[in-house]
Design an enzyme around this catalytic site. Structure first.
Site, PDB file in Angstrom:
ATOM      1  N   ALA A 126     -31.468  34.816 -31.465  1.00 30.72           N
ATOM      2  CA  ALA A 126     -32.910  34.936 -31.716  1.00 30.72           C
ATOM      3  C   ALA A 126     -33.620  34.682 -30.390  1.00 30.72           C
ATOM      4  O   ALA A 126     -33.758  33.548 -29.963  1.00 30.72           O
ATOM      5  CB  ALA A 126     -33.349  33.945 -32.784  1.00 30.72           C
ATOM      6  N   VAL A 127     -34.040  35.752 -29.737  1.00 30.31           N
ATOM      7  CA  VAL A 127     -34.486  35.665 -28.348  1.00 30.31           C
ATOM      8  C   VAL A 127     -35.890  35.115 -28.144  1.00 30.31           C
ATOM      9  O   VAL A 127     -36.225  34.691 -27.037  1.00 30.31           O
ATOM     10  CB  VAL A 127     -34.378  37.037 -27.628  1.00 30.31           C
ATOM     11  N   GLU A 134     -39.193  41.960 -29.396  1.00 29.54           N
ATOM     12  CA  GLU A 134     -38.573  40.671 -29.088  1.00 29.54           C
ATOM     13  C   GLU A 134     -37.824  40.720 -27.762  1.00 29.54           C
ATOM     14  O   GLU A 134     -37.948  39.817 -26.928  1.00 29.54           O
ATOM     15  CB  GLU A 134     -37.618  40.265 -30.229  1.00 29.54           C
ATOM     16  N   GLN A 135     -37.046  41.790 -27.576  1.00 23.86           N
ATOM     17  CA  GLN A 135     -36.289  41.896 -26.329  1.00 23.86           C
ATOM     18  C   GLN A 135     -37.225  42.093 -25.137  1.00 23.86           C
ATOM     19  O   GLN A 135     -37.015  41.501 -24.078  1.00 23.86           O
ATOM     20  CB  GLN A 135     -35.245  43.018 -26.430  1.00 23.86           C
ATOM     21  N   HIS A 142     -27.204  44.811 -36.074  1.00 18.86           N
ATOM     22  CA  HIS A 142     -28.004  44.350 -34.942  1.00 18.86           C
ATOM     23  C   HIS A 142     -27.559  45.041 -33.651  1.00 18.86           C
ATOM     24  O   HIS A 142     -26.369  45.239 -33.425  1.00 18.86           O
ATOM     25  CB  HIS A 142     -27.893  42.826 -34.776  1.00 18.86           C
ATOM     26  N   PRO A 143     -28.528  45.385 -32.817  1.00 22.16           N
ATOM     27  CA  PRO A 143     -28.195  46.014 -31.541  1.00 22.16           C
ATOM     28  C   PRO A 143     -27.699  44.982 -30.532  1.00 22.16           C
ATOM     29  O   PRO A 143     -27.973  43.785 -30.664  1.00 22.16           O
ATOM     30  CB  PRO A 143     -29.537  46.592 -31.083  1.00 22.16           C
ATOM     31  N   PHE A 196     -23.172  40.124 -30.447  1.00 20.72           N
ATOM     32  CA  PHE A 196     -23.725  38.799 -30.173  1.00 20.72           C
ATOM     33  C   PHE A 196     -25.133  38.742 -30.734  1.00 20.72           C
ATOM     34  O   PHE A 196     -25.973  39.571 -30.395  1.00 20.72           O
ATOM     35  CB  PHE A 196     -23.732  38.585 -28.657  1.00 20.72           C
ATOM     36  N   ILE A 197     -25.391  37.782 -31.608  1.00 22.66           N
ATOM     37  CA  ILE A 197     -26.718  37.632 -32.211  1.00 22.66           C
ATOM     38  C   ILE A 197     -27.374  36.390 -31.617  1.00 22.66           C
ATOM     39  O   ILE A 197     -26.796  35.297 -31.627  1.00 22.66           O
ATOM     40  CB  ILE A 197     -26.636  37.482 -33.747  1.00 22.66           C
ATOM     41  N   SER A 221     -37.192  44.343 -32.936  1.00 20.17           N
ATOM     42  CA  SER A 221     -36.179  44.080 -31.906  1.00 20.17           C
ATOM     43  C   SER A 221     -36.658  44.528 -30.539  1.00 20.17           C
ATOM     44  O   SER A 221     -36.452  43.832 -29.542  1.00 20.17           O
ATOM     45  CB  SER A 221     -34.861  44.788 -32.243  1.00 20.17           C
TER      46      SER A 221
END
Length: 178
Positions: free
Chosen positions: A125-126, A90-91, A70-71, A122-123, A87
């Site tokens: 779910a945004v 989502e971001q 994950h980034p 750090f993960i 991603s």
């Protein structure tokens, strides 16, 4: 982004299933390949659960590799466009692509501190969150033990699976019969 009905998905070959769902688990198509073994899926939730089950049944090395795939949130990969399309969307959906220089510096500082302490990114779910909620979560979670954060990362990844699969799979509502 295309959406698929469960009836269609249950007819997919492994190659098609992987083409459609291979990016659900960040740079880890093995999750999709293993989840395919559970087909045919009785419901969208069943499909989502199969992805979570694969992750949770995997060994800790495979889990850690997926976490590390994950980034960083609002990190260099985000700015360079080196993430799964999901991603990126989502971001961007929570404004992490439009941070001020000060906000970007805050995210960079928290990302670095988190990775330094836990050994993985750090993960979070945004989807549906704000940048302020994410920054607050960093501060709270930096107080957790490594085991607590590993478990939280897996929970967050399962939430990410849910969000991504909900976007890809049409929920079919059973017809009401009087």
């Amino acid at each position: 982004m295309n959406s698929y009905r469960l009836e269609e998905i249950n007819q997919f070959s492994l190659d098609t299933f992987t083409e459609v769902f291979g990016g659900v688990a960040e740079h880890s198509p093995w999750v999709c390949v293993v989840a395919y073994r559970e087909a045919p899926f009785a419901s969208r939730d069943g499909l989502i659960q199969s992805f979570a089950d694969v992750l949770l049944a995997a060994g800790s090395d495979a889990q850690l590799a997926l976490i590390r795939a994950h980034p960083d949130l609002a990190g260099k990969a985000a700015r360079a466009g080196q993430m799964e399309a999901s991603s990126v969307n989502e971001q961007a959906g929570v404004g992490l692509d439009q941070l001020t220089d000060v906000e970007y510096a805050q995210f960079t500082e928290f990302n670095n501190a988190y990775k330094s302490f836990y050994g993985f990114p750090f993960i979070f779910a945004v989807k549906g969150a704000t940048k302020h909620q994410i920054l607050e979560a960093f501060q709270i979670r930096l107080k957790n033990s490594a085991d607590e954060e590993f478990a939280e990362a897996l929970r967050q990844i399962c939430r990410i699976f849910r969000f991504r699969l909900e976007d890809l799979v049409v929920e079919e509502i059973a017809a009401f019969e009087p």
